[in-house]
Design a protein around this motif. Sequence first.
Motif, short mmCIF file in Angstrom:
data_model
loop_
_atom_site.label_atom_id
_atom_site.label_comp_id
_atom_site.label_asym_id
_atom_site.label_seq_id
_atom_site.Cartn_x
_atom_site.Cartn_y
_atom_site.Cartn_z
N ARG A 1 0.74 -1.05 -0.13
CA ARG A 1 -0.03 0.05 0.01
C ARG A 1 0.91 1.18 -0.03
O ARG A 1 2.00 1.29 0.68
CB ARG A 1 -0.85 0.07 1.41
N ILE A 2 0.44 2.48 -0.63
CA ILE A 2 1.30 3.58 -0.83
C ILE A 2 1.32 4.26 0.51
O ILE A 2 2.36 4.84 0.88
CB ILE A 2 0.55 4.39 -1.86
N ASP A 3 0.36 3.81 1.42
CA ASP A 3 0.36 4.79 2.99
C ASP A 3 1.14 3.42 3.89
O ASP A 3 1.16 3.87 4.98
CB ASP A 3 -0.99 4.92 3.43
N GLY A 4 1.85 2.63 3.46
CA GLY A 4 2.49 1.67 4.43
C GLY A 4 3.57 2.31 5.09
O GLY A 4 3.88 1.61 6.09
N ALA A 5 4.16 3.56 4.80
CA ALA A 5 5.09 4.11 5.50
C ALA A 5 4.75 4.61 6.84
O ALA A 5 5.39 4.96 7.68
CB ALA A 5 5.61 5.22 4.96
N TYR B 1 2.37 10.69 -0.60
CA TYR B 1 3.75 10.04 -0.12
C TYR B 1 4.95 10.92 0.11
O TYR B 1 5.72 10.62 0.64
CB TYR B 1 4.00 8.96 -1.59
N THR B 2 4.91 12.16 -0.61
CA THR B 2 5.83 12.99 -0.07
C THR B 2 5.86 13.41 1.51
O THR B 2 6.86 13.65 2.04
CB THR B 2 5.84 14.16 -0.95
N SER B 3 4.58 13.67 1.85
CA SER B 3 4.19 13.81 3.21
C SER B 3 4.84 12.96 4.25
O SER B 3 5.45 13.05 5.14
CB SER B 3 2.93 14.19 3.46
N LEU B 4 4.47 11.44 3.74
CA LEU B 4 5.15 10.45 4.55
C LEU B 4 6.48 10.32 4.72
O LEU B 4 6.99 10.04 5.52
CB LEU B 4 4.30 9.11 3.98
N ILE B 5 7.13 10.45 3.25
CA ILE B 5 8.54 10.44 3.39
C ILE B 5 8.92 11.36 4.17
O ILE B 5 10.24 11.43 4.89
CB ILE B 5 9.01 10.88 1.84
N GLY B 6 8.46 12.84 3.98
CA GLY B 6 8.94 13.96 4.92
C GLY B 6 8.81 13.56 6.39
O GLY B 6 9.88 13.86 7.36
#
Length: 701
Positions: free
Chosen positions: A283-287, A350-355
Amino acid sequence: MNPPHTSTAAPQRVAQPPAPVQPEPARWARVVVGLPDRIVMLLFWCALVVSGCVLVSQFRPYVVLPLLAVVVASTWRFTPAALPVTRAHLVSSIAALGAGLVWLAVNLPFASTFITVWRDPGFLTLEGLWLSGHASPDIPVGAASSVQHAIPGLTAATGAYDLVGGSLQVQGAKLLPGMLGLAGWAGGEQAVLRANLLIGAVALLAVFALGRRIVRPAFALVPVTALALSMPMMVFSRAAYTEPLAMALVFGGLTMAWSAIETRSSARYLVAGGMIGATALVRIDGAAAVVGLIAGIGLTAAAAVPPRTRQRQLVALGLVAGGALSMVLLGYLDLRLHSEQYLYNQYEQYTSLIGLLVVAVAAVVALGMLHRLDPARRWVLLHRRRLATAAAAAVGVVAVFLASRPMWMVNHHVPAHTGYSHHVATLQMNAHVAVDSTRSYDESSLSWHAWYFGWPMVVLAVVGLAIVLHRVVARRDPRLALVFGVVVAPSLLYLWVVNITPDQIWAMRRFLPVTIPGFLLAATVTIDVLWSRRTQAGRTFAAIGAVAVAVFPALTWGPAMAAVEQDGRLGELHAACDAIGDDPVVYVHVGKVAPPYLATLRTMCDVEVVQALEPMGRGDLRAIRQAWGDQDVKVVTFVPYTVSWPDGVAPEPLRTSTITSWRERLQKIPYSADETTSRLWVATIRPDGTLEPVTSGTASP
């Protein structure tokens, strides 16, 4: 008379008989106790190999299977530390394994046939079917890329399928479709449709494997039973939803991390991070779970007073973060290569999660390395019991706040003037409530859990989370800290803003991977604490709580639980493919009863397809045939008057089917299933643009 002699020598010790030698547990018992851990690890290594092969478009049996054998053999010793083979562990392990098998057998007949792209299970199932026969997830459209320009209103793409460089790219990560495709090699179409139930059974074992390390083994069966009987777990495993696979990886990773802390094993830390990070391959929100993992381990490291302890825990943090972040980046690379448009559309998320991941890692490392904080660390250690009480109270305050929101809050997070807002408005009209199309109902998110699991479970879960956080602060237990962090981080995120269309049971997807099993485990912690008080009242309340948590989910069932979602579609599709043969297709996607069928035809009939979004006249059909090289072209429609029939009279349909689907409900648990009639017409376009109906293969419902 001489005085009695008094010795100052030490009295001699009487030799004690040697302690009885405990017999070595039987090999079969060690295997049974270790089997839940082993099965979850096999799933992870399989997922890693499948994901890598799909990533490089080499998803072939002669590549995947030998590589999988090598990986499993070389990593066989990388499992959580073995548990003692006690009677409690042995009996509970047998019960958990048996429960998983029974659950799988009971649900197999109800596996869905979700093969239209109405929602995620449709395209995930179709992609699994495609990968069972192809090496790459990208689907070439062939001549359809040029035919779509023949007349206005044609397209070779459809919802969740983007046309990129002559191929359709399906939205989302590819791990679950790859796992379904792997099952397809063994059992064909039916195995693809049922494979997610096997993954769901492994997820149940993953929850049990962690639970028996937190509470006594018998109580670890309570969350497994509740989860197995719950509507969300069964529904999202019967169809190709990503949540069961994400759950298996998260809780398998937590078990490995728990063991890594106990054994101080660098390899286990690395694997634990990789397992939880691998949710980004699903899932893309797995982070989001990785953020909690880093916070849980990092904050306990930063709070450690002895420098050597702090240094050791920071090294562990580096190993966990390295394993997790490598998987997260691999997941985003997968999307960049095979779901380019979807990644672009989800740019903000996804950029928010990476950040957030970068900030979390930087913050905990900085806190751990600052020697100036030593006085603060000592102060925290000195006042840890008061701080623990305050932290536990804060859990209760947050829970009361979340539970009270329906009384004073109305959220609006559904984008206006979109398909989502239109769907919400339709649900509101069906429920006979005021239309407010942007309302997201996030304020009811905690109440939803009570609908499916009961308020007693929610209350026990809140108390359990408070107990866990109290132990984290008071006892500095890093094992519980990482469990608390991984469960709470994504749970708070989605309890605050669910970020999904709010109809039931669909909206509960957000909570199945982490929140639901995490809450059930937390509730079991409370039950275990009550039992440990060794009083009649405590054990009575513990027994009542265990029964309430385990049994309540079964009381929510309705007739829909015995319905097969999208039953009837598979036979209808087979009839369409038989009628189409090898000819290219124009699908007329007009009218409310017309399902999203372009991807279904392209994947399962393996023919070139374009989709018409407007009714087709004779001239349009002739132009389409000519654009395809003046060869036979088939027309597929579910609404007969969207095309021009000879003499203006529609023929009998090729097939009439009864389609079963769960009734969507707003602010209520789904109870029943609906049945609708679906009629399929297939015809051949003649050179002059007239239609010749295909009538062979007509079947009754």
